[in-house]
Motif scaffolding. Sequence first.
Motif, short mmCIF file in Angstrom:
data_model
loop_
_atom_site.label_atom_id
_atom_site.label_comp_id
_atom_site.label_asym_id
_atom_site.label_seq_id
_atom_site.Cartn_x
_atom_site.Cartn_y
_atom_site.Cartn_z
N ARG C 80 24.23 -9.06 22.34
CA ARG C 80 25.09 -9.85 21.47
C ARG C 80 26.39 -9.11 21.19
N SER C 85 26.66 -14.67 25.32
CA SER C 85 26.55 -15.90 24.52
C SER C 85 25.08 -16.33 24.43
N ARG C 86 24.81 -17.25 23.51
CA ARG C 86 23.43 -17.72 23.37
C ARG C 86 22.95 -18.43 24.64
N ASP C 116 18.14 -15.48 15.99
CA ASP C 116 18.54 -16.39 14.91
C ASP C 116 18.88 -15.59 13.65
N GLU C 119 22.09 -13.56 13.87
CA GLU C 119 23.26 -14.43 13.81
C GLU C 119 23.49 -14.92 12.38
N PRO C 122 25.30 -11.36 9.69
CA PRO C 122 26.21 -10.64 10.59
C PRO C 122 26.15 -9.13 10.46
N SER C 125 23.76 -7.30 12.72
CA SER C 125 23.89 -7.33 14.18
C SER C 125 24.45 -6.04 14.75
#
Lengths: 132, 132, 132, 132, 132, 132
Positions: C80, C85-86, C116, C119, C122, C125
Amino acid sequence: MADGAGHMNERIQQFTEFRQRMNTRILEHENQVVRRFFALDTQCYKDGALEVKTKEMLGLVASLVLRCDDCVNYHVAQCRQAGVSREEMLEIFQVGLVVAGSIVIPHLRRAVDFLDQIEATPEASAPPQAPG
Amino acid sequence: MADGAGHMNERIQQFTEFRQRMNTRILEHENQVVRRFFALDTQCYKDGALEVKTKEMLGLVASLVLRCDDCVNYHVAQCRQAGVSREEMLEIFQVGLVVAGSIVIPHLRRAVDFLDQIEATPEASAPPQAPG
Amino acid sequence: MADGAGHMNERIQQFTEFRQRMNTRILEHENQVVRRFFALDTQCYKDGALEVKTKEMLGLVASLVLRCDDCVNYHVAQCRQAGVSREEMLEIFQVGLVVAGSIVIPHLRRAVDFLDQIEATPEASAPPQAPG
Amino acid sequence: MADGAGHMNERIQQFTEFRQRMNTRILEHENQVVRRFFALDTQCYKDGALEVKTKEMLGLVASLVLRCDDCVNYHVAQCRQAGVSREEMLEIFQVGLVVAGSIVIPHLRRAVDFLDQIEATPEASAPPQAPG
Amino acid sequence: MADGAGHMNERIQQFTEFRQRMNTRILEHENQVVRRFFALDTQCYKDGALEVKTKEMLGLVASLVLRCDDCVNYHVAQCRQAGVSREEMLEIFQVGLVVAGSIVIPHLRRAVDFLDQIEATPEASAPPQAPG
Amino acid sequence: MADGAGHMNERIQQFTEFRQRMNTRILEHENQVVRRFFALDTQCYKDGALEVKTKEMLGLVASLVLRCDDCVNYHVAQCRQAGVSREEMLEIFQVGLVVAGSIVIPHLRRAVDFLDQIEATPEASAPPQAPG
């Protein structure tokens, strides 16, 4: 093809001979744990609450997802001897394929080839002695 | 060495021939799950959010850490066809080696040998048909 | 759900804290092989012939087919951060799923849940320190 | 059997030659992670808090439960060189067999066969160069 | 023990809820390969040449030797629903134990615990939705 | 930290209690293969050509490369009881790490944490009953 079958016939014979010779060789050693494990492996697939046919199918799918060609061949021969039809065999393969993925495919190719060959050479379908 | 290359050439051809013959043989059976799995395996590596080259690299490292020589060879050929350079190939191997350890080394030896051989015999580098 | 996210937030924090504390603890030992392995693991994913993003994707699919949740989470976070990207993430998962089969699904559920959550939070991450 | 031993002798030689040739080939590439991994693999089995003999036994059982024939053969030769007796060898096999199950048996057969052959052909027992 | 059962009851419920929520979540993504794989996984265990009971037993032993607790629990519940008796269940475990060794024992403990709990709380034995 | 140790202490106790309770529960079933396997597992690590300490080290590295936390913890406790020093323990971990790669690292973190805790709480170092 007569040639291919003859060739495989020979490979099955070599495989069976090697297996039996080495099983005997291993059991010559004075190691009780190894000997008991081999005895347990034989006992494991005997008739019980589940019949031999079902247990051999379990042994086959377990061998397939763990991707051991020798074990797969052994249980394919045992399954066939226990009356597993080709259609049933394919459904065992199908479970192994879905559970363990495409990494199983090369083993599946060799398993179907082995099955074709033992069907083409009936005398070869006598399963090699347990264990393994 | 011309001899070695000739010998390998033959082995690659045999491997490709066996793969194709057995894939065809497997799909002759009326087993819808197996057929769909093979179709899905082909679909899996098509261009998408990730390009073919990236997906083949993913397939290669996955095959390497799961230690399947046939799958590794298949994806090495596919990667090469998709434009993966030798330097990039080595970095894929490097990730597989670090993630899954020295147990991967024998497969690495065979993968590099296979790569050497398909580079030496350009006609052999046409990747065998999917899947697996 | 705010509650679920808060709970996961805490779990991610605990996981990150445990990882960092134990990595430090392991490296306190005077074992040069272990220390060098950890250094090599960090070096492995640096920019080279392949860029960081690609290498992290390779690390992710390798972790997924070997079914290690901690490794999967680590590489999901790294991917990520590297800009995966997802949609691309799902295609990495797709390769892992096809190669290694349904046995991967429980890990896939936890990986998507983890994705999930990072995301949704934040600050979480920021990937935990390498290695592993 | 003189014939069998001669045949195996040849196989051991081929195996050793291939291993050495491909290790050299791999290390020709300018890939520092791969090179360092190979160096680390060699360092790993050196005398330390545990002596070489113990470490080689650890390498053998790890190779056996992960079911890598090349790695098993390599460590069988190394163990023998480090003074592991046949009775001890069987107890290493016993641990591998109990921990990882009957799926190990085909590898056990090949390991005992390899051990028989290197004992029958003393010059072959010089272990191939590390790593792997 | 009422307390233990209550506690497990809760864990089974959480596990089932998480599984269903995440399966739904995964399938919300526009990834056709993943969706098709999930559909194939469901199709795989339907009545065919082999009946559902046999296929669920195959799924159980495959999950056990691959050592996936979630998959084992899922197939234990499915087997029970398909009429597998406890005595038969133990023989499935026995095959898994012999094939894959003592490494399976921790999973066996959790499987028997799970089985005890779903037998003690009948409403929990309704198997969670496929797949995985 | 007193708190952490107390918490782990509790976790070790719960783990030991669960293991013993479920081993007893499993052996209550009239399944001779399972019972014999458990007996064989206990016999496997007894003094023989190799001493207990060496066998426990073999069991530990085998558990580590197969990545089973419960088995690793069990053998860490057994090793400690058999007189394996921390420096030796790290060299066992080092072999497991090199053979099976970075995928082992999360298990290594938990193993070192477990080792730290049993050293901090001497009464907990009494190893749980075999097997597994």
